[in-house]
Scaffold this active site. Structure first.
Site, PDB file in Angstrom:
ATOM      1  N   ASP A   1      -5.343   1.413  10.697  1.00 34.74           N
ATOM      2  CA  ASP A   1      -6.767   1.176  10.934  1.00 34.74           C
ATOM      3  C   ASP A   1      -6.912   0.615  12.355  1.00 34.74           C
ATOM      4  OD1 ASP A   1      -9.484   0.815  10.365  1.00 34.74           O
ATOM      5  OD2 ASP A   1      -9.193  -1.042   9.283  1.00 34.74           O
TER       6      ASP A   1
ATOM      7  N   LYS B   1      -6.807   6.295  10.692  1.00 33.56           N
ATOM      8  CA  LYS B   1      -8.217   6.080  11.070  1.00 33.56           C
ATOM      9  C   LYS B   1      -8.244   5.871  12.580  1.00 33.56           C
ATOM     10  CE  LYS B   1      -9.909   3.374   7.104  1.00 33.56           C
ATOM     11  NZ  LYS B   1     -10.478   2.045   6.792  1.00 33.56           N
TER      12      LYS B   1
ATOM     13  N   GLY C   1       0.770  -1.241   0.000  1.00 31.25           N
ATOM     14  CA  GLY C   1       0.000   0.000   0.000  1.00 31.25           C
ATOM     15  C   GLY C   1       0.797   1.284   0.000  1.00 31.25           C
TER      16      GLY C   1
ATOM     17  N   LEU D   1       0.622  -2.467  12.394  1.00 34.53           N
ATOM     18  CA  LEU D   1       1.703  -1.599  12.817  1.00 34.53           C
ATOM     19  C   LEU D   1       2.313  -2.045  14.145  1.00 34.53           C
ATOM     20  CD1 LEU D   1       3.058   0.810  11.742  1.00 34.53           C
ATOM     21  CD2 LEU D   1       1.441   2.258  12.931  1.00 34.53           C
TER      22      LEU D   1
ATOM     23  N   GLY E   1      -4.688  -0.998  13.866  1.00 31.42           N
ATOM     24  CA  GLY E   1      -3.356  -0.835  14.456  1.00 31.42           C
ATOM     25  C   GLY E   1      -2.614  -2.154  14.635  1.00 31.42           C
TER      26      GLY E   1
ATOM     27  N   ARG F   1      -5.209   0.583  -6.978  1.00 31.02           N
ATOM     28  CA  ARG F   1      -4.015   1.217  -6.389  1.00 31.02           C
ATOM     29  C   ARG F   1      -3.515   2.361  -7.256  1.00 31.02           C
ATOM     30  NH1 ARG F   1      -2.105  -2.120  -2.176  1.00 31.02           N
ATOM     31  NH2 ARG F   1      -2.369  -4.346  -2.472  1.00 31.02           N
TER      32      ARG F   1
HETATM   33  P1  IMP Z   1      -4.735  -2.575  10.547  1.00 29.29           P
HETATM   34  O1  IMP Z   1      -3.857  -3.726  10.923  1.00 29.29           O
HETATM   35  O2  IMP Z   1      -6.192  -2.860  10.839  1.00 29.29           O
HETATM   36  O3  IMP Z   1      -4.295  -1.259  11.105  1.00 29.29           O
HETATM   37  O4  IMP Z   1      -4.735  -2.526   8.981  1.00 29.29           O
HETATM   38  C1  IMP Z   1      -3.788  -1.847   8.287  1.00 29.29           C
HETATM   39  C2  IMP Z   1      -3.737  -2.300   6.849  1.00 29.29           C
HETATM   40  O5  IMP Z   1      -5.024  -2.620   6.351  1.00 29.29           O
HETATM   41  C3  IMP Z   1      -3.222  -1.180   6.009  1.00 29.29           C
HETATM   42  O6  IMP Z   1      -1.832  -1.225   5.906  1.00 29.29           O
HETATM   43  C4  IMP Z   1      -3.942  -1.406   4.703  1.00 29.29           C
HETATM   44  O7  IMP Z   1      -3.193  -2.268   3.894  1.00 29.29           O
HETATM   45  C5  IMP Z   1      -5.241  -2.069   5.077  1.00 29.29           C
HETATM   46  N1  IMP Z   1      -6.353  -1.096   5.162  1.00 29.29           N
HETATM   47  C6  IMP Z   1      -6.927  -0.586   6.270  1.00 29.29           C
HETATM   48  N2  IMP Z   1      -7.906   0.275   5.981  1.00 29.29           N
HETATM   49  C7  IMP Z   1      -7.940   0.346   4.638  1.00 29.29           C
HETATM   50  C8  IMP Z   1      -8.736   1.119   3.703  1.00 29.29           C
HETATM   51  O8  IMP Z   1      -9.614   1.910   4.040  1.00 29.29           O
HETATM   52  N3  IMP Z   1      -8.461   0.905   2.383  1.00 29.29           N
HETATM   53  C9  IMP Z   1      -7.506   0.040   1.943  1.00 29.29           C
HETATM   54  N4  IMP Z   1      -6.729  -0.675   2.775  1.00 29.29           N
HETATM   55  C10 IMP Z   1      -6.951  -0.534   4.111  1.00 29.29           C
HETATM   56 MG    MG Z   2      -0.585  -1.335   4.331  1.00 28.68          MG
END
Ligand code: IMP
Ligand code: MG
Length: 175
Positions: A102, A130, A43, A107, A104, A164
């Site tokens: 999102d 987010k 991403g 990360l 987290g 993308r």
């Molecule tokens: P997390 O582990 O829930 O924080 O997700 C993070 C990953 O989910 C990001 O690095 C994105 O690849 C994907 N992601 C989260 N939200 C979105 C979105 O709104 N659009 C596209 N990819 C998302």
């Molecule tokens: Mg990502």
């Protein structure tokens, strides 16, 4: 996904302005002290390409590839490492470059893993935060744009690997 189900949320001009600001902040904070940018694939590939050109500080780049999503728009909570770093990060000033934070989970998992490799410092830069959706306590040090909720595509962000290449960021309605 038809044209009607998405609308521009952040224009390419808005993205460019935020990327420029982030580049200036990072350059100001690190000065001439070399940094290592760790891009999270896939991403962040457009973001890191634009960001690094806005950074005056001497920089090296490496990538990791993580995957947390299946084909849906919700996190699976299971993080898979599909590509490891190629350069050692010990004693380096490292900045993780993410497209979006999102829940987290992704990360947090990466941050803890990199910390074990003893960088001199470890910070986080994300284009989109987010924050309202956070499920674990992790904060980015550099944030481009904060948003509440909703699924977005474009400028590197995908839905099921597509979109993308869109130069602007779109909100997917009904996702
Ligand atoms: P997390 O582990 O829930 O924080 O997700 C993070 C990953 O989910 C990001 O690095 C994105 O690849 C994907 N992601 C989260 N939200 C979105 C979105 O709104 N659009 C596209 N990819 C998302
Ligand atoms: Mg990502």
């Amino acid at each position: 996904m038809s044209e009607q189900t998405r609308r521009i949320l952040y224009s390419r001009e808005k993205i460019a302005a935020e990327v420029r600001r982030l580049g200036q902040e990072i350059s100001r904070d690190y000065g001439n002290q070399e940094i290592m940018l760790v891009g999270v694939l896939k991403g962040s590939f457009l973001f890191i390409a634009d960001l690094i050109r806005e950074i005056q500080t001497p920089s090296v780049v490496d990538f990791v590839r993580l995957a947390s999503y299946g084909s849906g728009t919700q996190t699976s909570g299971i993080i898979e490492f599909r590509k490891e770093l190629e350069m050692p990060i010990r004693d380096r000033d490292v900045i993780i470059i993410e497209d979006i934070v999102d829940s987290g989970y992704t990360l947090e998992c990466l941050y803890n893993k990199l910390l074990l490799q003893q960088p001199r410092s470890l910070k986080i830069c994300t284009l989109i935060d987010k924050r309202a959706r956070r499920e674990v306590e992790i904060e980015a040090d550099y944030v481009g744009i904060s948003m509440d909720d909703g699924f977005i595509i474009g400028y590197g962000l995908d839905h099921d690997e597509r979109y993308r290449n869109l130069p602007d960021i779109y909100l997917v309605e009904g996702a």
